[in-house]
Design an enzyme around this catalytic site. Structure first.
Site, mmCIF file in Angstrom:
data_model
loop_
_atom_site.group_PDB
_atom_site.id
_atom_site.type_symbol
_atom_site.label_atom_id
_atom_site.label_comp_id
_atom_site.label_asym_id
_atom_site.label_seq_id
_atom_site.Cartn_x
_atom_site.Cartn_y
_atom_site.Cartn_z
ATOM 1 N N HIS A 50 -26.260 1.022 -1.409
ATOM 2 C CA HIS A 50 -26.808 1.501 -0.046
ATOM 3 C C HIS A 50 -26.649 1.162 0.899
ATOM 4 O O HIS A 50 -26.908 -0.530 1.362
ATOM 5 C CB HIS A 50 -28.577 2.377 0.567
ATOM 6 C CG HIS A 50 -28.078 3.775 0.605
ATOM 7 N ND1 HIS A 50 -28.417 3.334 1.865
ATOM 8 C CD2 HIS A 50 -27.535 5.329 0.696
ATOM 9 C CE1 HIS A 50 -28.209 4.610 2.422
ATOM 10 N NE2 HIS A 50 -27.868 5.617 1.588
ATOM 11 N N ASP B 274 -27.607 10.020 -6.199
ATOM 12 C CA ASP B 274 -26.314 10.181 -7.046
ATOM 13 C C ASP B 274 -26.344 9.259 -8.728
ATOM 14 O O ASP B 274 -25.501 9.632 -8.717
ATOM 15 C CB ASP B 274 -24.823 9.848 -6.350
ATOM 16 C CG ASP B 274 -24.745 10.432 -4.747
ATOM 17 O OD1 ASP B 274 -25.727 11.322 -4.862
ATOM 18 O OD2 ASP B 274 -24.275 9.838 -3.905
HETATM 19 N N1 ACO Z 1 -21.830 -2.568 -7.631
HETATM 20 C C1 ACO Z 1 -20.461 -3.395 -7.583
HETATM 21 N N2 ACO Z 1 -21.044 -4.383 -6.378
HETATM 22 C C2 ACO Z 1 -21.676 -3.190 -4.991
HETATM 23 C C3 ACO Z 1 -22.475 -2.603 -4.885
HETATM 24 C C4 ACO Z 1 -22.051 -1.377 -6.602
HETATM 25 N N3 ACO Z 1 -21.659 -0.042 -6.432
HETATM 26 N N4 ACO Z 1 -22.301 -1.587 -3.371
HETATM 27 C C5 ACO Z 1 -22.658 -3.153 -2.938
HETATM 28 N N5 ACO Z 1 -21.524 -3.873 -4.265
HETATM 29 C C6 ACO Z 1 -21.422 -5.062 -3.785
HETATM 30 C C7 ACO Z 1 -19.856 -5.145 -2.694
HETATM 31 O O1 ACO Z 1 -19.015 -5.714 -3.709
HETATM 32 C C8 ACO Z 1 -19.954 -6.876 -1.726
HETATM 33 O O2 ACO Z 1 -19.843 -7.600 -2.504
HETATM 34 P P1 ACO Z 1 -19.702 -9.260 -1.415
HETATM 35 O O3 ACO Z 1 -20.943 -9.556 -1.418
HETATM 36 O O4 ACO Z 1 -19.335 -9.832 -3.497
HETATM 37 O O5 ACO Z 1 -17.927 -8.691 -1.447
HETATM 38 C C9 ACO Z 1 -22.038 -6.758 -1.785
HETATM 39 O O6 ACO Z 1 -22.321 -5.977 -2.544
HETATM 40 C C10 ACO Z 1 -22.126 -5.626 -0.408
HETATM 41 O O7 ACO Z 1 -21.149 -4.461 -0.447
HETATM 42 P P2 ACO Z 1 -20.988 -3.693 0.528
HETATM 43 O O8 ACO Z 1 -19.515 -2.710 -0.032
HETATM 44 O O9 ACO Z 1 -20.821 -4.277 1.796
HETATM 45 O O10 ACO Z 1 -22.451 -2.609 1.204
HETATM 46 P P3 ACO Z 1 -21.661 -1.771 2.192
HETATM 47 O O11 ACO Z 1 -22.858 -1.378 3.174
HETATM 48 O O12 ACO Z 1 -19.682 -1.291 3.360
HETATM 49 O O13 ACO Z 1 -21.300 -0.373 1.038
HETATM 50 C C11 ACO Z 1 -21.977 1.743 -0.109
HETATM 51 C C12 ACO Z 1 -22.708 0.612 0.632
HETATM 52 C C13 ACO Z 1 -20.787 2.393 0.233
HETATM 53 C C14 ACO Z 1 -22.658 2.649 -0.616
HETATM 54 C C15 ACO Z 1 -22.062 1.055 -1.575
HETATM 55 O O14 ACO Z 1 -22.858 0.082 -2.060
HETATM 56 C C16 ACO Z 1 -21.073 1.374 -3.049
HETATM 57 O O15 ACO Z 1 -19.704 1.724 -2.425
HETATM 58 N N6 ACO Z 1 -21.923 2.112 -4.051
HETATM 59 C C17 ACO Z 1 -20.826 2.445 -5.174
HETATM 60 C C18 ACO Z 1 -20.445 3.836 -4.400
HETATM 61 C C19 ACO Z 1 -22.269 4.545 -3.820
HETATM 62 O O16 ACO Z 1 -22.605 5.036 -4.643
HETATM 63 N N7 ACO Z 1 -22.231 5.656 -2.850
HETATM 64 C C20 ACO Z 1 -23.725 6.536 -2.935
HETATM 65 C C21 ACO Z 1 -24.177 6.581 -1.630
HETATM 66 S S1 ACO Z 1 -24.974 7.218 -1.415
HETATM 67 C C22 ACO Z 1 -25.121 8.569 -0.330
HETATM 68 O O17 ACO Z 1 -23.323 8.103 0.271
HETATM 69 C C23 ACO Z 1 -25.332 9.609 -0.625
#
Ligand code: ACO
Length: 428
Positions: free
Chosen positions: A305, A362
């Site tokens: 998140h 979720d």
């Molecule tokens: N699985 C694996 N790796 C992840 C995940 C995940 N779910 N989420 C983040 N990471 C990793 C990224 O690849 C990144 O790794 P790196 O440092 O090696 O590049 C690091 O964690 C930071 O992640 P970001 O993408 O920069 O985080 P951001 O804050 O931009 O994204 C988000 C947040 C979109 C929620 C992300 O965690 C994600 O895509 N999660 C999966 C989708 C999801 O569950 N979305 C629902 C969110 S809650 C809602 O909207 C109701």
């Protein structure tokens, strides 16, 4: 912070005021930065940007805190209902009995769609995703209320109630249309969530009588989704509202933003992921290795998140509810076992721990929805029903703010510098 900060830009000091929120959050007010220095801030994806002041929802992502209008989410989940919480979000205080009756009365009075709307449903192909139908139909509904376009303040309660009530009717109608089933009209005697289940699952001449535990579980899902401060869809609603577009147009844009798998679409994506893992006979271990190796750009959907760097408090409540509902309904779901295994591994794995990735709202909500018979492509629609009060509250906040201006970010241009046009013949 003493109320100002000093920045040195191009060797010259400038002083900017700070703004402190009621929970102690500090923001640097950069409203005069460009006029004083010619510079702007660059913060793609807004990880460090406060776009507004808001009195609706407070999140402390480090501590895993979520409060609606000052009330802790766990307390509301235990003691309140979706409709009471909707009132709280929109109007700022928990309703008195008279206010709640009036609000419920308005919801009931507005639950029917204009008959003309039925023709719009006919225009969608059977392959249409219900989120496409939902966003289009919310906008279409506004056409039947011309006074919405230049709505005055005194009309707001009617339009807000109409939207909360009709989004549920539109959602159920779109499900019935996709299934090739006749539409079921709402019943004035049923409360909000029970009425939704009635419109989804009754048949002409054969009413579905939803089990109280199912009604309670779905009502809780709506309540937990009701607001979440400046997320992607809510920011979209505020952005559209800032142009003074009407409530329905703003909410319809919110639905589109919510649809994406990185946002509300994640609840569908989680189930798709779990089904895929199950089909491959994996217990989750192989899948997580692929995620960590970033093979095929996979993510553990339902984890991570932007704001929570600790447990999402909604996920804790939903997980508990998930166990309860499945036991009450005597459902045993292999996908729940996979989800639990994924969570257990991820919570102890260096990759997820170091990135502070925890289950979000979720991760378990889809398993509950599946257990109560909601098809997968309706999951995000249910999220939209739940989020509607939050969008409306944010719309109202924009409209009520005498200092509100149209939202218009700037950019750092990185394209070609000025060049002259070459006629086509000279370009070959
Ligand atoms: N699985 C694996 N790796 C992840 C995940 C995940 N779910 N989420 C983040 N990471 C990793 C990224 O690849 C990144 O790794 P790196 O440092 O090696 O590049 C690091 O964690 C930071 O992640 P970001 O993408 O920069 O985080 P951001 O804050 O931009 O994204 C988000 C947040 C979109 C929620 C992300 O965690 C994600 O895509 N999660 C999966 C989708 C999801 O569950 N979305 C629902 C969110 S809650 C809602 O909207 C109701």
């Amino acid at each position: 912070m003493n109320g100002t900060v000093e920045l040195i830009i191009d060797g010259k000091p400038i002083t900017l005021p700070t703004v402190v929120g009621t929970e102690g959050e500090v923001g640097i007010d950069i409203a005069t930065l460009r006029s004083k220095t010619g510079a702007i801030t660059l913060d793609p994806a807004y990880g460090n940007t406060g776009a507004c002041k808001s009195a609706i929802t407070f999140i402390d992502g480090e501590k895993g805190v979520l409060q609606y209008r000052g009330y802790d989410i766990a307390e509301l989940a235990q003691k309140s209902t979706f409709i009471e919480t909707a009132y709280l979000l929109i109007y700022g205080e928990l309703p008195t009995s008279a206010q709640l009756n009036e609000f419920s009365g308005l919801l009931t009075a507005n639950e029917m769609l204009h008959e003309g709307m039925r023709h719009h449903f006919e225009g969608f192909p059977p392959t249409a995703h219900p989120m496409a139908i939902l966003s289009s139909m919310i906008n279409a509904a506004s056409s039947y209320h011309p006074n919405l376009i230049h709505a005055r303040e005194e009309h707001f309660p009617f339009h807000a109630a109409r939207l909360i009530s009709q989004v549920r009717t539109i959602a159920a109608f779109s499900y019935r249309k996709a299934q090739g089933l006749p539409s079921i009209y709402p019943k004035t005697t049923l409360k909000y969530t029970a009425n939704f289940l009635h419109m989804m699952f009754s048949h002409p001449g054969e009413d579905c009588e939803p089990k109280p535990e199912v009604v309670k579980a779905l009502d809780l899902i709506f309540l937990l989704h009701a607001d979440h401060e400046q997320n992607c869809s809510t920011s979209t609603v505020r952005m559209v509202a800032s142009s003074r577009a009407n409530l329905f147009a703003s909410a319809s844009a919110g639905v589109c933003a919510l649809w994406g798998p990185l946002h509300g679409g994640a609840n569908q994506a989680v189930l798709e992921m779990l089904e895929e893992i199950h089909k491959e006979g994996d217990d989750g271990t192989k899948f997580l290795t692929a995620v960590k190796n970033k093979t095929g750009n996979r993510k553990l959907m339902g984890f991570g998140h932007r704001v929570y760097k600790n447990f999402d408090p909604r996920a804790v409540i939903i997980k508990e509810q998930c166990d309860k509902v499945l036991a009450q309904l005597h459902v045993s779901d292999p996908l729940l076992d996979i989800a639990k295994k994924l969570e257990e591994i991820a919570l102890h794995d260096e990759y997820f721990v170091s990135r502070r990735l925890y289950p979000n709202v979720d991760f378990y909500s889809g398993i509950i929805m599946r257990a109560i018979g909601i098809p997968m492509d309706m999951f995000t629609v249910l999220f939209a029903i739940g989020r509607m009060p939050g969008w409306i509250a944010n719309f109202k906040e924009v409209m009520d703010d005498p200092e509100s201006r149209i939202s218009r970010p700037r950019q750092i241009y990185t394209g070609a510098t000025l060049r002259t046009y070459k006629p086509l013949a000279e370009r070959d």
